[in-house]
Write a protein that holds these residues in place. Structure first.
Motif, PDB file in Angstrom:
ATOM      1  N   LEU A  77       0.827  -1.218   0.000  1.00  0.00           N
ATOM      2  CA  LEU A  77       0.000   0.000   0.000  1.00  0.00           C
ATOM      3  C   LEU A  77       0.857   1.262   0.000  1.00  0.00           C
ATOM      4  N   ASP A  78       2.047   1.145   0.587  1.00  0.00           N
ATOM      5  CA  ASP A  78       2.954   2.290   0.640  1.00  0.00           C
ATOM      6  C   ASP A  78       3.963   2.288  -0.499  1.00  0.00           C
ATOM      7  N   SER A  79       3.809   1.370  -1.436  1.00  0.00           N
ATOM      8  CA  SER A  79       4.784   1.323  -2.525  1.00  0.00           C
ATOM      9  C   SER A  79       4.591   2.553  -3.411  1.00  0.00           C
ATOM     10  N   THR A  80       5.688   2.975  -4.017  1.00  0.00           N
ATOM     11  CA  THR A  80       5.604   4.146  -4.891  1.00  0.00           C
ATOM     12  C   THR A  80       4.599   3.891  -6.016  1.00  0.00           C
ATOM     13  N   MET A  81       4.579   2.653  -6.512  1.00  0.00           N
ATOM     14  CA  MET A  81       3.651   2.356  -7.614  1.00  0.00           C
ATOM     15  C   MET A  81       2.201   2.575  -7.197  1.00  0.00           C
ATOM     16  N   TYR A  82       1.839   2.072  -6.030  1.00  0.00           N
ATOM     17  CA  TYR A  82       0.442   2.196  -5.612  1.00  0.00           C
ATOM     18  C   TYR A  82       0.102   3.660  -5.280  1.00  0.00           C
ATOM     19  N   LEU A  83       1.034   4.323  -4.615  1.00  0.00           N
ATOM     20  CA  LEU A  83       0.804   5.735  -4.274  1.00  0.00           C
ATOM     21  C   LEU A  83       0.647   6.573  -5.542  1.00  0.00           C
ATOM     22  N   ASN A  84       1.535   6.337  -6.503  1.00  0.00           N
ATOM     23  CA  ASN A  84       1.497   7.168  -7.709  1.00  0.00           C
ATOM     24  C   ASN A  84       0.253   6.914  -8.553  1.00  0.00           C
ATOM     25  N   ARG A  85      -0.260   5.711  -8.470  1.00  0.00           N
ATOM     26  CA  ARG A  85      -1.540   5.445  -9.138  1.00  0.00           C
ATOM     27  C   ARG A  85      -2.637   6.314  -8.516  1.00  0.00           C
ATOM     28  N   TRP A  86      -2.617   6.381  -7.188  1.00  0.00           N
ATOM     29  CA  TRP A  86      -3.654   7.148  -6.512  1.00  0.00           C
ATOM     30  C   TRP A  86      -3.557   8.644  -6.789  1.00  0.00           C
ATOM     31  N   LEU A  87      -2.337   9.100  -6.996  1.00  0.00           N
ATOM     32  CA  LEU A  87      -2.160  10.536  -7.254  1.00  0.00           C
ATOM     33  C   LEU A  87      -2.656  10.925  -8.631  1.00  0.00           C
ATOM     34  N   THR A  88      -2.706   9.935  -9.532  1.00  0.00           N
ATOM     35  CA  THR A  88      -3.002  10.304 -10.916  1.00  0.00           C
ATOM     36  C   THR A  88      -4.320   9.734 -11.434  1.00  0.00           C
ATOM     37  N   LYS A  89      -4.941   8.837 -10.671  1.00  0.00           N
ATOM     38  CA  LYS A  89      -6.188   8.273 -11.207  1.00  0.00           C
ATOM     39  C   LYS A  89      -7.339   9.274 -11.095  1.00  0.00           C
ATOM     40  N   LYS A  90      -8.378   9.038 -11.874  1.00  0.00           N
ATOM     41  CA  LYS A  90      -9.512   9.963 -11.840  1.00  0.00           C
ATOM     42  C   LYS A  90     -10.151   9.918 -10.460  1.00  0.00           C
ATOM     43  N   TRP A  91     -10.388  11.099  -9.903  1.00  0.00           N
ATOM     44  CA  TRP A  91     -10.992  11.164  -8.573  1.00  0.00           C
ATOM     45  C   TRP A  91     -11.805  12.464  -8.492  1.00  0.00           C
ATOM     46  N   GLU A  92     -13.084  12.319  -8.706  1.00  0.00           N
ATOM     47  CA  GLU A  92     -13.979  13.490  -8.748  1.00  0.00           C
ATOM     48  C   GLU A  92     -13.348  14.606  -9.591  1.00  0.00           C
ATOM     49  N   HIS A  93     -13.351  15.835  -9.063  1.00  0.00           N
ATOM     50  CA  HIS A  93     -12.822  16.949  -9.856  1.00  0.00           C
ATOM     51  C   HIS A  93     -11.331  17.200  -9.579  1.00  0.00           C
ATOM     52  N   LEU A  94     -10.722  16.402  -8.712  1.00  0.00           N
ATOM     53  CA  LEU A  94      -9.360  16.703  -8.264  1.00  0.00           C
ATOM     54  C   LEU A  94      -8.335  16.419  -9.363  1.00  0.00           C
ATOM     55  N   LYS A  95      -7.543  17.438  -9.676  1.00  0.00           N
ATOM     56  CA  LYS A  95      -6.513  17.236 -10.710  1.00  0.00           C
ATOM     57  C   LYS A  95      -5.462  16.248 -10.207  1.00  0.00           C
ATOM     58  N   PRO A  96      -4.772  15.575 -11.122  1.00  0.00           N
ATOM     59  CA  PRO A  96      -3.698  14.663 -10.701  1.00  0.00           C
ATOM     60  C   PRO A  96      -2.511  15.437 -10.117  1.00  0.00           C
ATOM     61  N   VAL A  97      -1.879  14.817  -9.146  1.00  0.00           N
ATOM     62  CA  VAL A  97      -0.711  15.404  -8.469  1.00  0.00           C
ATOM     63  C   VAL A  97       0.546  14.852  -9.147  1.00  0.00           C
ATOM     64  N   LEU A  98       1.578  15.666  -9.270  1.00  0.00           N
ATOM     65  CA  LEU A  98       2.826  15.162  -9.847  1.00  0.00           C
ATOM     66  C   LEU A  98       3.658  14.474  -8.764  1.00  0.00           C
ATOM     67  N   PRO A  99       3.929  13.168  -8.924  1.00  0.00           N
ATOM     68  CA  PRO A  99       4.774  12.497  -7.939  1.00  0.00           C
ATOM     69  C   PRO A  99       6.225  12.965  -8.060  1.00  0.00           C
ATOM     70  N   MET A 100       6.899  13.066  -6.926  1.00  0.00           N
ATOM     71  CA  MET A 100       8.317  13.427  -6.914  1.00  0.00           C
ATOM     72  C   MET A 100       9.115  12.290  -6.294  1.00  0.00           C
ATOM     73  N   ALA A 101      10.091  11.811  -7.029  1.00  0.00           N
ATOM     74  CA  ALA A 101      10.991  10.783  -6.508  1.00  0.00           C
ATOM     75  C   ALA A 101      12.234  11.495  -5.999  1.00  0.00           C
ATOM     76  N   SER A 102      12.553  11.314  -4.742  1.00  0.00           N
ATOM     77  CA  SER A 102      13.687  12.025  -4.158  1.00  0.00           C
ATOM     78  C   SER A 102      14.234  11.211  -2.998  1.00  0.00           C
ATOM     79  N   GLY A 103      15.512  11.140  -2.879  1.00  0.00           N
ATOM     80  CA  GLY A 103      16.113  10.403  -1.769  1.00  0.00           C
ATOM     81  C   GLY A 103      17.116   9.385  -2.287  1.00  0.00           C
TER      82      GLY A 103
END
Ligand code: CAP
Ligand code: MG
Length: 458
Positions: free
Chosen positions: A337-363
């Motif tokens: 659930l905390d994997s980058t893949m799963y998180l990034n899917r959630w940031l970009t999938k369609k969700w009401e009117h909310l625009k997709p968030v740009l994931p940042m890989a850092s570290g």
């Protein structure tokens, strides 16, 4: 295994509720004991307490939480949406969905895995002002990953020295950010740092015609006030390439939403997630970053740190599990659930009117880590829409920051070529990159690929 909330058999009867998924451990792992533990959790997180009370009445029971489903030791608890006083923003929702139950001594484990908010609630939140499209528009709709850097050393440089490092990055790469703990220290006052950096940045933009971005840390006592000051200074300098960086976990979601809601603030919000590990790493008590990521999207984050697909210093190796390639998996292992893949899917999938968030890989990133990040991001359908930052992986180049930034940025271009994208195996990709860096004139890249701590990940 974890069943996502929206995949529960009885989800449709509960879709107007707030639903939280919590993994618990109670007296034993028997179904009855877990059920009893969930009842205690549901009471504590809604209208009840540890014993029956005489003050409850028909009206108060409307606020009771209920068990939507129980699967193994994971409980899905429904809460009436009215329990969230939206006027109190995220401060109030935490007290409802992530409050006292963590302290109940009868629970030997309580890990908050996931949250669902009904559309009636989501619609009341602004979401990102810019989102991925807005950010890429700033960068002239370039078709590659954003290459950025955190100035290092993260503490101690004077404002001018800091800005000189930033300038060296800007000549080659796209983005520079403050580190999470750099703010307005006496040795590096923010106004001077911002002025020196933005002046240099603008000179480079004018000369090269390539847009740039500086994420400036505004995590102060008065975050909204600082955002206004930063914007006014940016306007005065005639340099528009900046965003407001907030240590979002430390400052809290309300602060992020407050900045988002200021109509006159016209720059993206960049969320660094420092301190999340205190809540997300423990497997007994705490929560996943997924819960935070969803709420950051609601609050208005444009950029959000979500890890490096396991390629850097902050995470275990992340594998491209089949289940993570599915858009709506029926079930997934809890630890993914905390994997980058799963998180990034959630940031970009369609969700009401909310625009997709740009994931940042850092570290802990470095030039040779980028091919793998690009491949994983592509596998979940996000193609090159991700930003990658390197601190040590740029400033650690023996030829200095500018060459380090050039190496880092160049890889974001190589991996977009048709030739590279057509390669099918790890072996072919590796061979291609090694050959590319062996060409005359590419010694700086070869050096980066050959460095013992760096290497190449395909
Ligand atoms: C990276 C970084 C980042 C964290 C964030 C640092 O620098 O600036 O803040 O890695 O991690 O200070 O460590 P390096 P996350 O490139 O030098 O490692 O996004 O997972 O919260
Ligand atoms: Mg940092």
């Amino acid at each position: 295994m974890y069943t996502p909330i929206e995949r529960l058999e009885n989800f449709s009867e509960n879709k107007d509720a707030i639903i939280i998924a919590v993994q618990i451990s109670f007296k034993s792992d028997s179904e009855e004991d877990i059920h009893e533990g969930l009842v205690e959790l549901a009471k504590e997180t809604s209208s009840g307490t540890w014993v029956d009370i005489t003050t409850a009445n028909a009206e108060s029971t409307q606020a009771d939480a209920w068990i939507v489903a129980q699967k193994g030791n994971i409980g899905y608890i429904g809460l009436p949406p009215e329990n969230w006083d939206i006027s109190a923003g995220f401060n109030n929702v935490w007290a409802n969905i992530g409050g006292n139950y963590f302290g109940l001594y009868i629970l030997k484990k309580a890990r908050f895995l996931d949250v669902y908010f009904p559309p009636s609630i989501v619609r009341q939140f602004p979401g990102p002002r810019f989102g991925i499209d807005g950010i890429y528009e700033h960068f002239g709709n370039m078709k590659r990953m954003i290459a950025g850097s955190i100035v290092k050393p993260k503490m101690g440089l004077s404002a001018v020295d800091w800005a000189i490092v930033a300038e060296n990055v800007f000549w080659e790469a796209d983005l520079v950010k403050d580190d999470e703990n750099l703010c307005n220290q006496t040795f590096c006052p923010w106004k001077e740092r911002f002025t020196e950096t933005m002046t240099r940045q603008q000179k480079i933009v004018d000369e090269t015609g390539r847009p740039k971005m500086y994420s400036h840390n505004i995590t102060t006592r008065d975050i909204v006030g600082r955002a206004h000051e930063v914007q006014a200074l940016g306007d005065e300098l005639g340099a528009p390439g900046f965003s407001f960086m907030i240590d979002g976990v430390i400052a809290g979601l309300n602060e992020v939403q407050l900045v988002r809601e200021q109509d006159d603030l016209q720059h993206p919000i960049y969320i660094h997630r420092a301190m999340h590990g205190a809540m997300t790493r423990g497997l007994d008590f705490g929560m996943t970053f997924l819960v935070w990521a969803k709420m950051f999207r609601m609050a208005g984050a444009d950029y959000l740190h979500t890890g490096t697909y396991g390629s850097g210093k902050m995470g275990e190796r992340e594998e491209m599990e089949d289940v993570l390639l599915q858009e709506e998996p029926e079930e997934i292992p809890v630890d993914l659930l905390d994997s980058t893949m799963y998180l990034n899917r959630w940031l970009t999938k369609k969700w009401e009117h909310l625009k997709p968030v740009l994931p940042m890989a850092s570290g802990g990133l470095f030039p040779g880590a980028l091919p793998r990040i690009r491949r994983y991001n592509g596998a979940i359908g996000n193609s090159f829409h991700i930003g990658c930052n390197a601190g040590g992986g740029i400033h650690g180049h023996p030829d200095g920051t500018r060459v380090g930034a050039k190496s880092f940025q160049e890889v974001t271009e190589i991996v977009e070529t048709r030739e590279y994208q057509a390669l099918k195996t790890d072996n072919d990709r590796m061979k291609y990159l090694v050959k590319y860096a062996s060409k005359p004139g590419k010694e700086y890249l070869k050096w980066a690929f050959d460095r013992k701590e760096w290497g190449i990940l395909v």
